[in-house]
Scaffold this motif. Structure first.
Motif, PDB file in Angstrom:
ATOM      1  N   ALA A 167       0.834  -1.207   0.000  1.00  0.00           N
ATOM      2  CA  ALA A 167       0.000   0.000   0.000  1.00  0.00           C
ATOM      3  C   ALA A 167       0.869   1.257   0.000  1.00  0.00           C
ATOM      4  CB  ALA A 167      -0.917  -0.006   1.215  1.00  0.00           C
ATOM      5  N   LEU A 168       1.979   1.217   0.744  1.00  0.00           N
ATOM      6  CA  LEU A 168       2.856   2.385   0.836  1.00  0.00           C
ATOM      7  C   LEU A 168       3.633   2.646  -0.452  1.00  0.00           C
ATOM      8  CD1 LEU A 168       4.343   1.892   4.433  1.00  0.00           C
ATOM      9  CD2 LEU A 168       2.737   3.668   3.707  1.00  0.00           C
ATOM     10  N   THR A 169       3.893   1.574  -1.215  1.00  0.00           N
ATOM     11  CA  THR A 169       4.754   1.719  -2.403  1.00  0.00           C
ATOM     12  C   THR A 169       3.979   1.892  -3.699  1.00  0.00           C
ATOM     13  OG1 THR A 169       4.861  -0.704  -2.587  1.00  0.00           O
ATOM     14  CG2 THR A 169       6.642   0.384  -1.390  1.00  0.00           C
ATOM     15  N   LYS A 170       2.663   2.031  -3.616  1.00  0.00           N
ATOM     16  CA  LYS A 170       1.867   2.167  -4.842  1.00  0.00           C
ATOM     17  C   LYS A 170       2.226   3.430  -5.626  1.00  0.00           C
ATOM     18  CE  LYS A 170      -2.229  -0.584  -3.784  1.00  0.00           C
ATOM     19  NZ  LYS A 170      -3.663  -0.570  -3.417  1.00  0.00           N
ATOM     20  N   HIS A 171       2.653   4.459  -4.928  1.00  0.00           N
ATOM     21  CA  HIS A 171       2.958   5.723  -5.597  1.00  0.00           C
ATOM     22  C   HIS A 171       4.460   5.971  -5.678  1.00  0.00           C
ATOM     23  CE1 HIS A 171      -1.317   6.443  -5.277  1.00  0.00           C
ATOM     24  NE2 HIS A 171      -1.255   6.298  -3.949  1.00  0.00           N
ATOM     25  N   ILE A 172       5.230   4.899  -5.484  1.00  0.00           N
ATOM     26  CA  ILE A 172       6.697   5.005  -5.573  1.00  0.00           C
ATOM     27  C   ILE A 172       7.164   4.172  -6.754  1.00  0.00           C
ATOM     28  CG2 ILE A 172       8.843   4.784  -4.242  1.00  0.00           C
ATOM     29  CD1 ILE A 172       7.264   4.810  -1.713  1.00  0.00           C
ATOM     30  N   SER A 173       8.443   4.200  -7.041  1.00  0.00           N
ATOM     31  CA  SER A 173       9.020   3.449  -8.159  1.00  0.00           C
ATOM     32  C   SER A 173       8.662   1.968  -8.085  1.00  0.00           C
ATOM     33  CB  SER A 173      10.551   3.600  -8.129  1.00  0.00           C
ATOM     34  OG  SER A 173      11.159   2.617  -8.926  1.00  0.00           O
ATOM     35  N   PRO A 174       8.282   1.353  -9.227  1.00  0.00           N
ATOM     36  CA  PRO A 174       7.973  -0.078  -9.249  1.00  0.00           C
ATOM     37  C   PRO A 174       9.136  -0.938  -8.750  1.00  0.00           C
ATOM     38  CG  PRO A 174       7.287   0.965 -11.303  1.00  0.00           C
ATOM     39  CD  PRO A 174       8.076   1.988 -10.533  1.00  0.00           C
ATOM     40  N   LEU A 175      10.356  -0.446  -8.936  1.00  0.00           N
ATOM     41  CA  LEU A 175      11.531  -1.202  -8.480  1.00  0.00           C
ATOM     42  C   LEU A 175      11.496  -1.378  -6.963  1.00  0.00           C
ATOM     43  CD1 LEU A 175      14.284  -2.522  -8.940  1.00  0.00           C
ATOM     44  CD2 LEU A 175      15.321  -0.250  -8.831  1.00  0.00           C
ATOM     45  N   ILE A 176      11.115  -0.331  -6.238  1.00  0.00           N
ATOM     46  CA  ILE A 176      11.042  -0.433  -4.775  1.00  0.00           C
ATOM     47  C   ILE A 176       9.972  -1.438  -4.369  1.00  0.00           C
ATOM     48  CG2 ILE A 176      10.519   0.841  -2.649  1.00  0.00           C
ATOM     49  CD1 ILE A 176      11.748   3.310  -3.961  1.00  0.00           C
ATOM     50  N   GLY A 177       8.882  -1.468  -5.122  1.00  0.00           N
ATOM     51  CA  GLY A 177       7.805  -2.420  -4.832  1.00  0.00           C
ATOM     52  C   GLY A 177       8.260  -3.860  -4.907  1.00  0.00           C
ATOM     53  N   ARG A 178       9.269  -4.115  -5.727  1.00  0.00           N
ATOM     54  CA  ARG A 178       9.778  -5.488  -5.869  1.00  0.00           C
ATOM     55  C   ARG A 178      10.483  -5.978  -4.601  1.00  0.00           C
ATOM     56  NH1 ARG A 178       9.933  -7.661 -10.921  1.00  0.00           N
ATOM     57  NH2 ARG A 178       9.454  -6.297 -12.684  1.00  0.00           N
ATOM     58  N   PHE A 179      10.865  -5.063  -3.704  1.00  0.00           N
ATOM     59  CA  PHE A 179      11.550  -5.456  -2.480  1.00  0.00           C
ATOM     60  C   PHE A 179      10.593  -5.725  -1.318  1.00  0.00           C
ATOM     61  CE2 PHE A 179      14.869  -3.376  -4.923  1.00  0.00           C
ATOM     62  CZ  PHE A 179      15.955  -4.211  -4.721  1.00  0.00           C
ATOM     63  N   VAL A 180       9.298  -5.536  -1.556  1.00  0.00           N
ATOM     64  CA  VAL A 180       8.303  -5.790  -0.515  1.00  0.00           C
ATOM     65  C   VAL A 180       8.366  -7.231  -0.002  1.00  0.00           C
ATOM     66  CG1 VAL A 180       5.817  -5.984  -0.061  1.00  0.00           C
ATOM     67  CG2 VAL A 180       6.740  -3.920  -1.136  1.00  0.00           C
ATOM     68  N   PRO A 181       8.442  -8.246  -0.894  1.00  0.00           N
ATOM     69  CA  PRO A 181       8.517  -9.628  -0.383  1.00  0.00           C
ATOM     70  C   PRO A 181       9.703  -9.861   0.543  1.00  0.00           C
ATOM     71  CG  PRO A 181       7.993  -9.635  -2.729  1.00  0.00           C
ATOM     72  CD  PRO A 181       8.352  -8.218  -2.376  1.00  0.00           C
ATOM     73  N   PHE A 182      10.842  -9.219   0.259  1.00  0.00           N
ATOM     74  CA  PHE A 182      12.014  -9.401   1.115  1.00  0.00           C
ATOM     75  C   PHE A 182      11.773  -8.828   2.511  1.00  0.00           C
ATOM     76  CE2 PHE A 182      16.278  -7.638   2.489  1.00  0.00           C
ATOM     77  CZ  PHE A 182      16.720  -8.848   3.012  1.00  0.00           C
ATOM     78  N   ALA A 183      11.163  -7.641   2.565  1.00  0.00           N
ATOM     79  CA  ALA A 183      10.858  -7.033   3.863  1.00  0.00           C
ATOM     80  C   ALA A 183       9.907  -7.919   4.656  1.00  0.00           C
ATOM     81  CB  ALA A 183      10.248  -5.646   3.657  1.00  0.00           C
ATOM     82  N   ALA A 184       8.928  -8.512   3.959  1.00  0.00           N
ATOM     83  CA  ALA A 184       7.966  -9.397   4.631  1.00  0.00           C
ATOM     84  C   ALA A 184       8.650 -10.651   5.164  1.00  0.00           C
ATOM     85  CB  ALA A 184       6.848  -9.780   3.662  1.00  0.00           C
ATOM     86  N   VAL A 185       9.573 -11.214   4.365  1.00  0.00           N
ATOM     87  CA  VAL A 185      10.293 -12.417   4.788  1.00  0.00           C
ATOM     88  C   VAL A 185      11.186 -12.117   5.994  1.00  0.00           C
ATOM     89  CG1 VAL A 185      12.157 -13.994   4.099  1.00  0.00           C
ATOM     90  CG2 VAL A 185      10.231 -13.606   2.564  1.00  0.00           C
ATOM     91  N   ALA A 186      11.869 -10.964   5.976  1.00  0.00           N
ATOM     92  CA  ALA A 186      12.728 -10.586   7.104  1.00  0.00           C
ATOM     93  C   ALA A 186      11.909 -10.419   8.380  1.00  0.00           C
ATOM     94  CB  ALA A 186      13.471  -9.289   6.775  1.00  0.00           C
ATOM     95  N   ALA A 187      10.758  -9.756   8.256  1.00  0.00           N
ATOM     96  CA  ALA A 187       9.894  -9.566   9.427  1.00  0.00           C
ATOM     97  C   ALA A 187       9.392 -10.901   9.955  1.00  0.00           C
ATOM     98  CB  ALA A 187       8.710  -8.662   9.054  1.00  0.00           C
ATOM     99  N   ALA A 188       9.003 -11.781   9.030  1.00  0.00           N
ATOM    100  CA  ALA A 188       8.472 -13.087   9.441  1.00  0.00           C
ATOM    101  C   ALA A 188       9.526 -13.940  10.120  1.00  0.00           C
ATOM    102  CB  ALA A 188       7.915 -13.825   8.223  1.00  0.00           C
ATOM    103  N   ASN A 189      10.776 -13.869   9.653  1.00  0.00           N
ATOM    104  CA  ASN A 189      11.852 -14.629  10.298  1.00  0.00           C
ATOM    105  C   ASN A 189      12.049 -14.190  11.746  1.00  0.00           C
ATOM    106  OD1 ASN A 189      12.840 -16.584   8.508  1.00  0.00           O
ATOM    107  ND2 ASN A 189      13.969 -15.069   7.323  1.00  0.00           N
ATOM    108  N   CYS A 190      11.899 -12.885  11.985  1.00  0.00           N
ATOM    109  CA  CYS A 190      12.062 -12.366  13.345  1.00  0.00           C
ATOM    110  C   CYS A 190      10.928 -12.824  14.259  1.00  0.00           C
ATOM    111  CB  CYS A 190      12.111 -10.835  13.319  1.00  0.00           C
ATOM    112  SG  CYS A 190      13.577 -10.178  12.492  1.00  0.00           S
ATOM    113  N   ILE A 191       9.806 -13.219  13.659  1.00  0.00           N
ATOM    114  CA  ILE A 191       8.656 -13.704  14.441  1.00  0.00           C
ATOM    115  C   ILE A 191       8.666 -15.230  14.521  1.00  0.00           C
ATOM    116  CG2 ILE A 191       6.127 -13.810  14.556  1.00  0.00           C
ATOM    117  CD1 ILE A 191       6.109 -11.197  12.871  1.00  0.00           C
ATOM    118  N   ASN A 192       8.811 -15.856  13.356  1.00  0.00           N
ATOM    119  CA  ASN A 192       8.631 -17.305  13.248  1.00  0.00           C
ATOM    120  C   ASN A 192       9.660 -18.096  14.040  1.00  0.00           C
ATOM    121  OD1 ASN A 192       8.250 -19.987  12.345  1.00  0.00           O
ATOM    122  ND2 ASN A 192       7.564 -19.305  10.345  1.00  0.00           N
TER     123      ASN A 192
END
Length: 322
Positions: A167-192
């Protein structure tokens, strides 16, 4: 006749010096070799027998040192170091590359719609839950309730992070949007990982002296072990989730992918796989598998116990898990 193989080879430890990064890297390139998942039950049973017999001082007729080490790594690839139980196939470290390249490649291809984010983050966290349970440290059981809590929490955290960042990256460069999965995986590792191994944080993991004599269980050692695993896992995912976005952003502007858009997923999976072949063993090698800490950093009551019963012990050792 060839001389019988000596029974003095220390197969409790890896073949290469684990005090150096290069030695650990050689060890983990062998442990994470994807070809190990193709081994049959008969081959695993044979390796199990060779290693079990050797530990009891029985050498299989005609066994060479290279065959012994090969059997050890086959054995280590399939059986848990603390419990001795056969590990779930897709939870073994040898399954990391083929499983992660497929899941990560698809996460990074299908990240633009909410249903796709939910489905692929759920698949990824389901896989992570299996891996974290399979490669836990120690021999204490984990309850179904603890498994469920860790699984639901990590999946919710990953999906929420991915959707929020999308949602935050919809109005930013598409390239930045491609890094969303990595941020999600990093956050999940810190939880899981901490949740999946919460029993270790509550009750401790087995610690030993340098001769493998068990000295007790330590929660401080568990904290160090889990922290190291979280760092390794995040860095392990980094190359495969950081390099392909730049390449795919470039390739999707070319005529080939515009003409054959269905090739995007296979290309992404291949790129991720190439990165993971190297990142998986190298990041596993960042910290020694047999980790250690000073007695002075243990819980006070455990320090007293060790100093009273084992006055010469200055460092303790433990399996950090993977």
């Amino acid at each position: 006749m060839a001389a019988e193989l000596s029974t003095s080879i220390n197969i409790k430890e890896p073949r290469w010096d684990q005090g150096t990064f290069v030695g650990r890297a050689k060890h983990f390139f062998t442990v994470t070799d994807p070809r190990n998942i193709l081994l049959t039950n008969e081959q695993l049973a044979h390796a199990h027998k060779v290693i079990t017999d050797y530990r009891e001082g029985v050498v299989s007729p005609g066994l060479t040192e290279d065959e012994l080490w090969r059997a050890k790594y086959v054995f280590d690839s399939a059986f848990h170091p603390d419990t001795g139980e056969k590990m779930i196939l897709i939870g073994r470290m040898s399954a990391q590359v083929p499983m992660n390249m497929t899941i990560t490649g698809c996460m990074m291809t299908f990240y633009k719609t909410t249903p796709a984010v939910v489905v692929w983050q759920w698949i990824n966290q389901s896989f992570n839950a299996i891996v974290n349970y399979t490669n836990r440290s120690g021999d204490a059981p984990i309850t179904v309730g603890q498994l469920g809590t860790a699984y639901v929490s990590a999946t919710t955290g990953a999906v929420a992070t991915a959707l929020g960042l999308n949602a935050l990256t919809k109005h930013i460069s598409p390239l930045i949007g491609r890094f969303v999965p990595f941020a999600a995986v990093a956050a999940a590792n810190c939880i899981n990982i901490p949740l999946m191994r919460q029993r270790e944080l509550q009750h401790g993991i087995p610690i030993t002296d340098e001769n493998d004599n068990r000295l007790g269980e330590s929660t401080n050692a568990a904290q160090q072990a889990i922290s190291q695993v979280v760092v390794s896992r995040i860095l392990m995912a980094s190359p495969g989730m950081a390099i392909p976005p730049f390449l795919m952003n470039h390739l999707e502007k070319k005529a080939f992918l515009r003409k054959f858009p269905w090739m995007s997923a296979p290309i992404q999976v291949t790129l991720v796989g190439f990165c993971l072949v190297f990142a998986t063993p190298l990041c596993c090698a960042l910290f020694p598998q047999k980790s250690s800490m000073s007695v002075s950093r243990l819980e006070p009551e455990l320090q007293e116990k060790i100093r009273a019963n084992h006055p010469g012990v200055e460092r303790v050792f433990f399996n950090k898990g993977l």
